[in-house]
Design an enzyme around this catalytic site. Structure first.
Site, PDB file in Angstrom:
ATOM      1  N   GLN A  46       0.826  -1.197   0.000  1.00  0.00           N
ATOM      2  CA  GLN A  46       0.000   0.000   0.000  1.00  0.00           C
ATOM      3  C   GLN A  46       0.873   1.265   0.000  1.00  0.00           C
ATOM      4  O   GLN A  46       1.971   1.280   0.560  1.00  0.00           O
ATOM      5  CB  GLN A  46      -0.935   0.066   1.234  1.00  0.00           C
ATOM      6  CG  GLN A  46      -2.181  -0.792   1.118  1.00  0.00           C
ATOM      7  CD  GLN A  46      -1.940  -2.231   1.535  1.00  0.00           C
ATOM      8  OE1 GLN A  46      -1.129  -2.519   2.439  1.00  0.00           O
ATOM      9  NE2 GLN A  46      -2.623  -3.161   0.868  1.00  0.00           N
ATOM     10  N   CYS A  75      -6.306   0.713   7.066  1.00  0.00           N
ATOM     11  CA  CYS A  75      -5.098  -0.115   6.941  1.00  0.00           C
ATOM     12  C   CYS A  75      -4.467  -0.221   8.322  1.00  0.00           C
ATOM     13  O   CYS A  75      -3.815   0.725   8.779  1.00  0.00           O
ATOM     14  CB  CYS A  75      -4.137   0.500   5.922  1.00  0.00           C
ATOM     15  SG  CYS A  75      -2.669  -0.513   5.634  1.00  0.00           S
ATOM     16  N   GLY A  76      -4.638  -1.351   8.974  1.00  0.00           N
ATOM     17  CA  GLY A  76      -4.190  -1.475  10.367  1.00  0.00           C
ATOM     18  C   GLY A  76      -2.683  -1.366  10.518  1.00  0.00           C
ATOM     19  O   GLY A  76      -2.175  -0.593  11.331  1.00  0.00           O
ATOM     20  N   ASN A  77      -1.938  -2.133   9.708  1.00  0.00           N
ATOM     21  CA  ASN A  77      -0.476  -2.041   9.774  1.00  0.00           C
ATOM     22  C   ASN A  77      -0.021  -0.650   9.319  1.00  0.00           C
ATOM     23  O   ASN A  77       0.965  -0.096   9.834  1.00  0.00           O
ATOM     24  CB  ASN A  77       0.162  -3.107   8.879  1.00  0.00           C
ATOM     25  CG  ASN A  77      -0.019  -4.512   9.432  1.00  0.00           C
ATOM     26  OD1 ASN A  77       0.062  -4.726  10.645  1.00  0.00           O
ATOM     27  ND2 ASN A  77      -0.280  -5.467   8.566  1.00  0.00           N
ATOM     28  N   ASN A 160     -12.883  -1.547   6.247  1.00  0.00           N
ATOM     29  CA  ASN A 160     -12.695  -2.187   4.951  1.00  0.00           C
ATOM     30  C   ASN A 160     -13.254  -3.602   5.058  1.00  0.00           C
ATOM     31  O   ASN A 160     -13.344  -4.156   6.147  1.00  0.00           O
ATOM     32  CB  ASN A 160     -11.208  -2.172   4.534  1.00  0.00           C
ATOM     33  CG  ASN A 160     -10.309  -2.882   5.541  1.00  0.00           C
ATOM     34  OD1 ASN A 160     -10.704  -3.169   6.666  1.00  0.00           O
ATOM     35  ND2 ASN A 160      -9.093  -3.192   5.141  1.00  0.00           N
ATOM     36  N   HIS A 162     -13.940  -7.621   5.058  1.00  0.00           N
ATOM     37  CA  HIS A 162     -13.161  -8.843   5.326  1.00  0.00           C
ATOM     38  C   HIS A 162     -14.062 -10.070   5.314  1.00  0.00           C
ATOM     39  O   HIS A 162     -15.155 -10.043   5.886  1.00  0.00           O
ATOM     40  CB  HIS A 162     -12.477  -8.753   6.688  1.00  0.00           C
ATOM     41  CG  HIS A 162     -11.322  -7.803   6.705  1.00  0.00           C
ATOM     42  ND1 HIS A 162     -10.034  -8.202   6.453  1.00  0.00           N
ATOM     43  CD2 HIS A 162     -11.270  -6.457   6.881  1.00  0.00           C
ATOM     44  CE1 HIS A 162      -9.223  -7.144   6.503  1.00  0.00           C
ATOM     45  NE2 HIS A 162      -9.948  -6.074   6.759  1.00  0.00           N
ATOM     46  N   ASN A 193     -11.061  -8.563   1.663  1.00  0.00           N
ATOM     47  CA  ASN A 193      -9.774  -9.118   2.076  1.00  0.00           C
ATOM     48  C   ASN A 193     -10.099 -10.488   2.669  1.00  0.00           C
ATOM     49  O   ASN A 193     -10.981 -10.572   3.548  1.00  0.00           O
ATOM     50  CB  ASN A 193      -9.144  -8.185   3.112  1.00  0.00           C
ATOM     51  CG  ASN A 193      -8.902  -6.801   2.508  1.00  0.00           C
ATOM     52  OD1 ASN A 193      -7.954  -6.601   1.760  1.00  0.00           O
ATOM     53  ND2 ASN A 193      -9.786  -5.841   2.813  1.00  0.00           N
ATOM     54  N   GLU A 211      -5.104 -10.135   0.313  1.00  0.00           N
ATOM     55  CA  GLU A 211      -5.659  -8.787   0.383  1.00  0.00           C
ATOM     56  C   GLU A 211      -6.261  -8.308  -0.939  1.00  0.00           C
ATOM     57  O   GLU A 211      -5.712  -8.564  -2.017  1.00  0.00           O
ATOM     58  CB  GLU A 211      -4.573  -7.782   0.805  1.00  0.00           C
ATOM     59  CG  GLU A 211      -4.223  -7.825   2.260  1.00  0.00           C
ATOM     60  CD  GLU A 211      -3.486  -6.575   2.698  1.00  0.00           C
ATOM     61  OE1 GLU A 211      -3.797  -5.487   2.167  1.00  0.00           O
ATOM     62  OE2 GLU A 211      -2.604  -6.683   3.577  1.00  0.00           O
ATOM     63  N   ARG A 212      -7.384  -7.618  -0.811  1.00  0.00           N
ATOM     64  CA  ARG A 212      -7.955  -6.891  -1.948  1.00  0.00           C
ATOM     65  C   ARG A 212      -6.916  -5.886  -2.420  1.00  0.00           C
ATOM     66  O   ARG A 212      -6.348  -5.162  -1.619  1.00  0.00           O
ATOM     67  CB  ARG A 212      -9.223  -6.177  -1.483  1.00  0.00           C
ATOM     68  CG  ARG A 212      -9.907  -5.320  -2.511  1.00  0.00           C
ATOM     69  CD  ARG A 212     -11.114  -4.621  -1.955  1.00  0.00           C
ATOM     70  NE  ARG A 212     -10.797  -3.658  -0.895  1.00  0.00           N
ATOM     71  CZ  ARG A 212     -11.684  -2.801  -0.410  1.00  0.00           C
ATOM     72  NH1 ARG A 212     -12.944  -2.811  -0.854  1.00  0.00           N
ATOM     73  NH2 ARG A 212     -11.351  -1.950   0.552  1.00  0.00           N
ATOM     74  N   CYS A 220      -1.651  -8.489   7.648  1.00  0.00           N
ATOM     75  CA  CYS A 220      -2.772  -7.590   7.385  1.00  0.00           C
ATOM     76  C   CYS A 220      -3.361  -7.200   8.739  1.00  0.00           C
ATOM     77  O   CYS A 220      -3.911  -8.057   9.442  1.00  0.00           O
ATOM     78  CB  CYS A 220      -3.820  -8.280   6.508  1.00  0.00           C
ATOM     79  SG  CYS A 220      -5.265  -7.259   6.141  1.00  0.00           S
ATOM     80  N   GLY A 221      -3.218  -5.928   9.103  1.00  0.00           N
ATOM     81  CA  GLY A 221      -3.652  -5.478  10.430  1.00  0.00           C
ATOM     82  C   GLY A 221      -5.163  -5.556  10.591  1.00  0.00           C
ATOM     83  O   GLY A 221      -5.669  -6.135  11.559  1.00  0.00           O
ATOM     84  N   THR A 222      -5.892  -5.007   9.623  1.00  0.00           N
ATOM     85  CA  THR A 222      -7.359  -5.088   9.726  1.00  0.00           C
ATOM     86  C   THR A 222      -7.818  -6.543   9.588  1.00  0.00           C
ATOM     87  O   THR A 222      -8.834  -6.932  10.160  1.00  0.00           O
ATOM     88  CB  THR A 222      -8.042  -4.235   8.637  1.00  0.00           C
ATOM     89  OG1 THR A 222      -7.484  -4.564   7.355  1.00  0.00           O
ATOM     90  CG2 THR A 222      -7.880  -2.749   8.918  1.00  0.00           C
ATOM     91  N   GLY A 223      -7.016  -7.352   8.871  1.00  0.00           N
ATOM     92  CA  GLY A 223      -7.351  -8.780   8.757  1.00  0.00           C
ATOM     93  C   GLY A 223      -7.237  -9.492  10.091  1.00  0.00           C
ATOM     94  O   GLY A 223      -8.061 -10.346  10.425  1.00  0.00           O
TER      95      GLY A 223
HETATM   96  N1  LIG Z   1      -6.049  -4.318   1.057  1.00  0.00           N
HETATM   97  C1  LIG Z   1      -6.877  -3.598   2.020  1.00  0.00           C
HETATM   98  C2  LIG Z   1      -6.161  -2.333   2.540  1.00  0.00           C
HETATM   99  C3  LIG Z   1      -4.899  -2.644   3.351  1.00  0.00           C
HETATM  100  C4  LIG Z   1      -5.179  -3.444   4.580  1.00  0.00           C
HETATM  101  C5  LIG Z   1      -3.979  -4.085   5.271  1.00  0.00           C
HETATM  102  N2  LIG Z   1      -2.703  -3.889   4.675  1.00  0.00           N
HETATM  103  C6  LIG Z   1      -3.958  -3.768   6.769  1.00  0.00           C
HETATM  104  O1  LIG Z   1      -2.885  -3.744   7.381  1.00  0.00           O
HETATM  105  O2  LIG Z   1      -5.077  -3.615   7.333  1.00  0.00           O
HETATM  106  C7  LIG Z   1      -8.207  -3.208   1.386  1.00  0.00           C
HETATM  107  O3  LIG Z   1      -8.259  -3.028   0.167  1.00  0.00           O
HETATM  108  O4  LIG Z   1      -9.174  -3.068   2.140  1.00  0.00           O
END
Ligand SMILES: N[C@H](CCC[C@H](N)C(=O)O)C(=O)O
Length: 282
Positions: A46, A75-77, A160, A162, A193, A211-212, A220-223
């Protein structure tokens, strides 16, 4: 045109961070894709832009662009890296808590130290239209056809979208097929994601995310937030969970529905650079 940037990562999920606190940066999907190219560009999962706040209360706004040039809401991370970046820029002190506006709304970050950040990620969203996910009502699991296979998933938004799938084995070969199929599944109106999670104990899970807009990432932080939210809503994990991803571990804390979810993890600087964009001949 030249662009100065910081190359950073959060548990191996890598970013380019660009200072646009003067609000002057003009990004577009083709420039993002060019910079994302891991052979002819800088390479990242990203791109994150640090901009003036737009809500009149946050300290800053940060923009999120996936490697394929698509935008994201959270984007969590990445937001941990933005917090560490602000500290290095002298705009945030260790121990301070500050609100940062994201495209999906504000989050609060607190620097534990120069390379470790805690984020109040807000409340997980299970309401299908707000994910968005096509379902008649919210449920803690859904069964749907993914690439010809009946798959039980959880669906949640952390700002976002998931999808979360419980697996017995992280190395199952079908994941390489199911990841992309789930990310592009039609029931997720804006894509998703796709997280594949193995429960080790109620306080420890393993996770891989397709990830999307970026494909398989090292973290993936939000993941991680989404996986714990889905599993906790089902009563399968405790309030504090260590999430092990291929690139590192994150600590997720969530008491349960109606409560805010917290994520703690690293933010690492790799190098500073300058993008010399010769496509325009300048
Ligand atoms: N690919 C994700 C955005 C980045 C999320 C990920 N890198 C994180 O750390 O949350 C989306 O399109 O929603």
């Amino acid at each position: 045109m030249t662009l100065r940037f910081s190359k950073m990562h959060g548990s191996g999920n890598d970013f380019v961070v660009i200072d646009s606190r003067d609000g002057a940066l003009a990004l577009n999907p083709s420039l993002v894709r060019a910079m994302a190219d891991r052979h002819t560009g800088v390479g990242f999962d990203q791109l994150l832009s640090v901009e003036p706040a737009r809500d009149g209360v946050s300290a800053f706004y940060y923009g999120i662009w996936n490697a394929d040039g698509s935008p994201s809401g959270q984007c969590g991370n990445g937001v941990r890296c933005v917090a560490a970046w602000l500290h290095r820029a002298g705009a945030l002190n260790i121990g301070d808590t500050v609100q940062i506006q994201s495209p999906s709304g504000p989050v609060a970050v607190r620097l534990v130290d120069a390379h470790r950040v805690t984020v109040d990620m807000g409340e997980p969203i299970f309401d299908p239209p707000r994910i968005p996910f096509n379902a008649p009502h919210a449920a803690d699991r859904y069964t749907m056809d993914v690439d010809g296979q009946a798959l039980e998933i959880g669906a949640v938004s952390m700002g976002n979208p998931h999808a979360v799938v419980t697996v017995d084995e992280m190395t199952a070969p079908e994941l390489s097929r199911l990841g992309p199929a789930l990310t592009g599944h039609a029931r997720f109106g804006e894509g998703s994601n796709a997280g594949f999670v193995q429960i080790v104990t109620p306080r420890h899970v393993r996770l891989r995310v397709h990830e999307r807009g970026a494909g398989w990432t090292l973290a993936c932080g939000t993941g991680a937030c989404a996986a714990v939210a889905v599993l906790r809503q089902r009563g399968e994990v405790d309030a504090q969970v260590q999430v092990d991803l291929p690139g590192g571990s994150l600590q997720i804390d969530w008491q349960g529905p109606g409560e805010r979810l917290w994520m703690t993890g690293p933010a690492t600087f790799v190098f500073e650079g300058e993008w010399l964009d010769r496509r325009r001949g300048d």
